[in-house]
Design a protein around this motif. Structure first.
Motif, PDB file in Angstrom:
ATOM      1  N   UNK A   1       0.838  -1.200   0.000  1.00 49.05           N
ATOM      2  CA  UNK A   1       0.000   0.000   0.000  1.00 49.05           C
ATOM      3  C   UNK A   1       0.872   1.248   0.000  1.00 49.05           C
ATOM      4  N   UNK A   2       1.952   1.219   0.772  1.00 48.30           N
ATOM      5  CA  UNK A   2       2.865   2.358   0.812  1.00 48.30           C
ATOM      6  C   UNK A   2       3.524   2.575  -0.552  1.00 48.30           C
ATOM      7  N   UNK A   3       3.900   1.488  -1.224  1.00 49.17           N
ATOM      8  CA  UNK A   3       4.510   1.613  -2.552  1.00 49.17           C
ATOM      9  C   UNK A   3       3.506   2.181  -3.552  1.00 49.17           C
ATOM     10  N   UNK A   4       2.252   1.828  -3.410  1.00 48.52           N
ATOM     11  CA  UNK A   4       1.220   2.357  -4.314  1.00 48.52           C
ATOM     12  C   UNK A   4       1.051   3.858  -4.113  1.00 48.52           C
ATOM     13  N   UNK A   5       1.121   4.305  -2.853  1.00 50.26           N
ATOM     14  CA  UNK A   5       0.889   5.719  -2.559  1.00 50.26           C
ATOM     15  C   UNK A   5       2.124   6.589  -2.816  1.00 50.26           C
ATOM     16  N   UNK A   6       3.305   6.091  -2.492  1.00 48.15           N
ATOM     17  CA  UNK A   6       4.487   6.961  -2.507  1.00 48.15           C
ATOM     18  C   UNK A   6       5.430   6.735  -3.682  1.00 48.15           C
ATOM     19  N   UNK A   7       5.576   5.507  -4.131  1.00 48.37           N
ATOM     20  CA  UNK A   7       6.575   5.213  -5.167  1.00 48.37           C
ATOM     21  C   UNK A   7       5.962   4.366  -6.278  1.00 48.37           C
ATOM     22  N   UNK A   8       5.294   5.006  -7.224  1.00 46.10           N
ATOM     23  CA  UNK A   8       4.668   4.225  -8.296  1.00 46.10           C
ATOM     24  C   UNK A   8       5.661   3.457  -9.168  1.00 46.10           C
ATOM     25  N   UNK A   9       6.926   3.878  -9.193  1.00 49.01           N
ATOM     26  CA  UNK A   9       7.903   3.175 -10.029  1.00 49.01           C
ATOM     27  C   UNK A   9       8.347   1.860  -9.397  1.00 49.01           C
ATOM     28  N   UNK A  10       8.111   1.675  -8.112  1.00 46.71           N
ATOM     29  CA  UNK A  10       8.516   0.444  -7.426  1.00 46.71           C
ATOM     30  C   UNK A  10       7.390  -0.577  -7.334  1.00 46.71           C
ATOM     31  N   UNK A  11       6.317  -0.359  -8.042  1.00 44.87           N
ATOM     32  CA  UNK A  11       5.191  -1.280  -7.984  1.00 44.87           C
ATOM     33  C   UNK A  11       5.518  -2.567  -8.736  1.00 44.87           C
ATOM     34  N   UNK A  12       4.985  -3.670  -8.217  1.00 45.00           N
ATOM     35  CA  UNK A  12       5.148  -4.963  -8.868  1.00 45.00           C
ATOM     36  C   UNK A  12       4.039  -5.154  -9.890  1.00 45.00           C
ATOM     37  N   UNK A  13       4.322  -5.896 -10.931  1.00 40.67           N
ATOM     38  CA  UNK A  13       3.355  -6.055 -12.013  1.00 40.67           C
ATOM     39  C   UNK A  13       2.214  -7.003 -11.675  1.00 40.67           C
ATOM     40  N   UNK A  14       2.446  -7.952 -10.798  1.00 39.29           N
ATOM     41  CA  UNK A  14       1.426  -8.961 -10.532  1.00 39.29           C
ATOM     42  C   UNK A  14       0.478  -8.596  -9.394  1.00 39.29           C
ATOM     43  N   UNK A  15       0.473  -7.354  -8.943  1.00 42.62           N
ATOM     44  CA  UNK A  15      -0.406  -6.933  -7.855  1.00 42.62           C
ATOM     45  C   UNK A  15      -1.384  -5.905  -8.394  1.00 42.62           C
TER      46      UNK A  15
END
Length: 171
Positions: free
Chosen positions: A53-67
């Motif tokens: 959830x934190x990666x979704x809110x703060x760092x969109x470039x660190x998001x995983x593709x399968x989530x």
């Protein structure tokens, strides 16, 4: 180790008189270790979800593709995570009320047992006649005590760090 050395050195009287308390304390601390490992597993899973959830809110470039991050942002999902956190908090409160004083008394007994074994080991090394070979039996009794208490302290510390991580990220 303690059983083998007690029987080998013919300290059977102490062994048979203390067998019930030894078995009870060891089983109880193993039960607490299992509970702490289960709670740590659930806390690690919760931390993983909070990191997503934190990666979704703060760092969109660190998001995983399968989530599916849109699902992570939904109110239902956040409420489910909040409920999981509340249930884990309640589980820790139940563990404290169920095993808090028991854990304290077991650790106090282990410290007393460790001190007695250390005392008899030092007397054995000094040449005390009645416990001649206790320098072999003493460390054999102390090693499992040290291993169990160290592992339990490690699990408790790890759970404390995970809880503080969850509190920090939930605010």
């Amino acid at each position: 180790l303690f059983i083998v050395t007690s029987l080998w050195l013919n300290y059977v009287g102490y062994f048979w008189h203390g067998l019930w308390s030894i078995i009870t304390m060891r089983l109880r601390i193993i039960q607490l270790v299992i509970y702490m490992r289960i709670l740590r597993h659930y806390l690690e899973c919760l931390c993983t979800k909070l990191r997503q959830i934190e990666a979704y809110r703060t760092a969109p470039t660190q998001q995983l593709l399968d989530i599916n991050y849109e699902k992570l942002a939904s109110l239902e999902y956040l409420l489910a995570i909040k409920e999981i956190y509340m249930l884990l908090h309640k589980a820790f409160q139940l563990l404290n009320s169920f095993a808090g004083w028991s854990l304290f008394s077991i650790i106090a007994c282990y410290i007393f047992d460790f001190t007695c074994n250390l005392y008899w080991t030092l007397l054995s090394l000094d040449g005390f006649v009645r416990r001649r070979y206790y320098y072999i039996a003493g460390p054999a009794a102390m090693l499992p005590l040290i291993a169990l208490i160290s592992h339990l302290c490690y699990l408790c510390d790890n759970c404390t760090k995970l809880v503080s991580f969850n509190l920090r990220n939930s605010l």
